[in-house]
Structure formats: structure tokens, C-alpha cells
Scaffold this motif. Sequence first.
Motif: not given
Length: 433
Positions: A357-364, A366-383
Motif C-alpha cells: 500500500l502506498h503511504l501518503a505523507t499527510s498525517p490525516p 496516514q491515520q486513514t491507513m492505520v484505521a484500514c489496518v485496524q478494520g481488517l483486524r476487527s473483521y478477521l478476529r472472529p476467524y
Amino acid sequence: MKSPTSEIPGTLPSSETSRFIVDGLQPQVAVEPKSVEEIGELLRLAGTQKWGIVPFGAGTKQRIGNPLRRFDVAISLANFNRVPEYEPEDLVVKVESGCRLVDLQRTLAPDNLFLPLDPPYYNESTLGGMVASNASGPWRFGHGTMRDFLLGISVVQPDGTPTRFGARVVKNVTGYDMCKLYVGSFGTLGILTDFYFKLKPLPPCEKTVLVVLKGLSEVGLALDKLFSSPLTPSAVELLNPAALAVLNQSISLTDSKEGYSLVVRFGEVENAVKWQVEQLERLWEPLCAKGIILGDIVEQNLLWEVLREDRSYLNGFQGSVIKLKVNGKSNQLVELTQRLESYIKSHAGSGIIRAFLHLATSPPEQQTMVACVQGLRSYLRPYRGTVIIESLPLALKGTIDVWGCDTKDKYLMQRIREKYDPLGTLNPGRFVV
């Protein structure tokens, strides 16, 4: 606490310590021991002085993990590079941890044998680093992973005690198979010095089938048809359109045809390979927009090198890149692919996605990218799925746990770490615990 000095046996010149930088940290001393006894003495000294020790092979996996809490001494295993025992008739080899995988394969090839593991950085990776990181690649679908081939292991415990587990024969365990404990431990439970591996014969014939499918929905149908058939491929890989474009830049195969692509490898006797390719053509013909069969071994090797390695995908970006390893189930592959807008190559039969994944330079952003990772983890956790961040700019490593392990397994891992390395000598802070 006393600082490490050049009086330690095997200490390298200070000018060479820069080779061992990890996440911006440079060790005070780099040591290249020549024997297990020297490793043991160094670890005993490190325990009394509370030094942080990092074992080093080729360094190809050092970018994986959380930032180190301290890094005083790097231990290079470059001198542990031999193949002390090799019995072709028994399909067993003993190899030291600093030996490169490619060198081992060259030793085995004259006897038509191989160790069927093909991780990224194939030509650089050492066996010690592969065991420590549980490294694998496309072959994992048909052959298995490191745990399936490791018969025995020698390790120097964090307190300096040399220990052996397993042996050179397949049926060598009563009770717990302790060898498997060290696979994927990222150098936190001891310094690995040598291994016994079981081997396999090289396939006498190989062919590769690459198809471009009509759409993402056809990917799921194609995989269902393949996995419910009697076919036995050694590898099944999925590329999304962006990753297929990268492949075509390296080896033009689809005449710029875009779409989702599946790549399947067969390796057996010639008649069996021919039959399986024919059966796959019949299974997938209604779903394909384009199909190619590769029989030339040089062309196949080039294709699988591009699929195996990360460099072509990492070089496709300008600026910073995040590399994710998403561990799900094969029947979740289509949905996970839809959730990720990036370069994606997947071990489709194993449910593993490698996303760049390309990582943008602006903090907002970057936080969107972090939220994407956390969302994937939440989706996969029950499995019981996971999302591991294998590559991330150092500035962001403090903002998110790269392992994302928050299951009950973490408690068990913590207890094991406390028993084996109560002082936190080895790779402090890097792994889950």
C-alpha cells in the motif's frame, strides 16, 4: 551495566557495525562467533550486564517487528554456514543456521533433491532467518511450511546453555515437539545454530498455467472448482490487476490484458502434469478471458521469481510503502481483496494475502491507513485471522502494533518468553511479547 567492548571474542571492527542497523539503531558492538561455546559465553555475559542482543543472518527479515527497546550487541552467524551432514538416500540434511537457502539447494540439486521452501529474498535468506521468521512462499500450498520439514534443531538458550531437540529421523518425538516452538519465534527464545531437515525429490516435469479471469467473482468460482477437483498443484497464486501489470512489466505474458489473474504450478511425472493441465483447462474455460501454458523451465522460473519476490512491487511506488501480510481463510480471499486497494499477490490456496500500500505523507491520510489496518483486524478476529505489518516507516511504528495480536495466545506466549528469557536479552521489544 557495563558497555560491550572489543574484548569480546569475535568482535568485528567498529567500522562494520553499520551493517547491523535495525530501525535506525546501531549496536555498540558486532560479534561474529566461531563456535557454540563462544555464543554461550556471550549470552551469559549479556545476562549479567543486561545487554540487548540481536542475532543476525542475512538481515532480510530484520525490518519485521516493533522497534527494539535496546540494542547493544549484534551476533552475526556468518561463520555457521556449513552443511555438516547430508544423506541423500535418507532424504535428510543437517545444515547450520548461517547457510543460505540458495547454497543448500545447490548442494542438493545434483541428487535431484530440494528443500521445498521459497520465501521472498530467496537468494539472500539464511536457514536460521527462515526458521526464526517461519518464512515461506508459493510452494507452501503443495508442500507445506517450515514446520513440516524441520526434524531437529540446536539452540543456545538465553542463559548460554546449548540444547538440542529432535533428531535426524522423521519419527523422533514423544511428547511435545519442541522444534516447532522455535519456528516463527523471531529470535526471542534462543540463538539457533543448526537444523535437520527432511527433503523431497525434485519434480521431473513442471508446467505453469496463467489465466486472466473475466472478473473478481470468477476468482471465487475458479478456486472452488480447483479445490474440489482431484488436481494437486504445488502452488496457486492470485494477482489483482495492479499486481498483474507489475508482472507484465517484468515478463510480458498477457499482452497487456488486464484483470484478476490466477497462476497455478504443477510438478510431477510428465503424464500426470499433462493430464492435470488438460483438466484445469476444462474446469476454467468458461471463466477465463485469456489463458497461457508455460512449459519452458527458464520462463517458468522467471515467472515464479517475480511472483515470489517483493522488489518489483515495492519499486512500483514513489515514496513510502506499507507491506501487509493478511492471514485469513481461502474462502475469504475475494472479500479481503475487495477491501484492499493496492498491489495484491496472494497465496490463494492458503488464504494469505501480501498487500503493498502506498503511504501518503499527510498525517490525516496516514491515520486513514492505520484505521484500514485496524478494520481488517476487527473483521478477521472472529476467524482467528491476523494482519501483520511487515514493512512500515519507522516514524509510524510507534503508532500501531505491527503484530496486532490480542488473543488469548498472547498470554501463553508471554509465559513462555518469561520462562525462556526472563531478562529479555534477545530481541527485546521486537516480537509480540
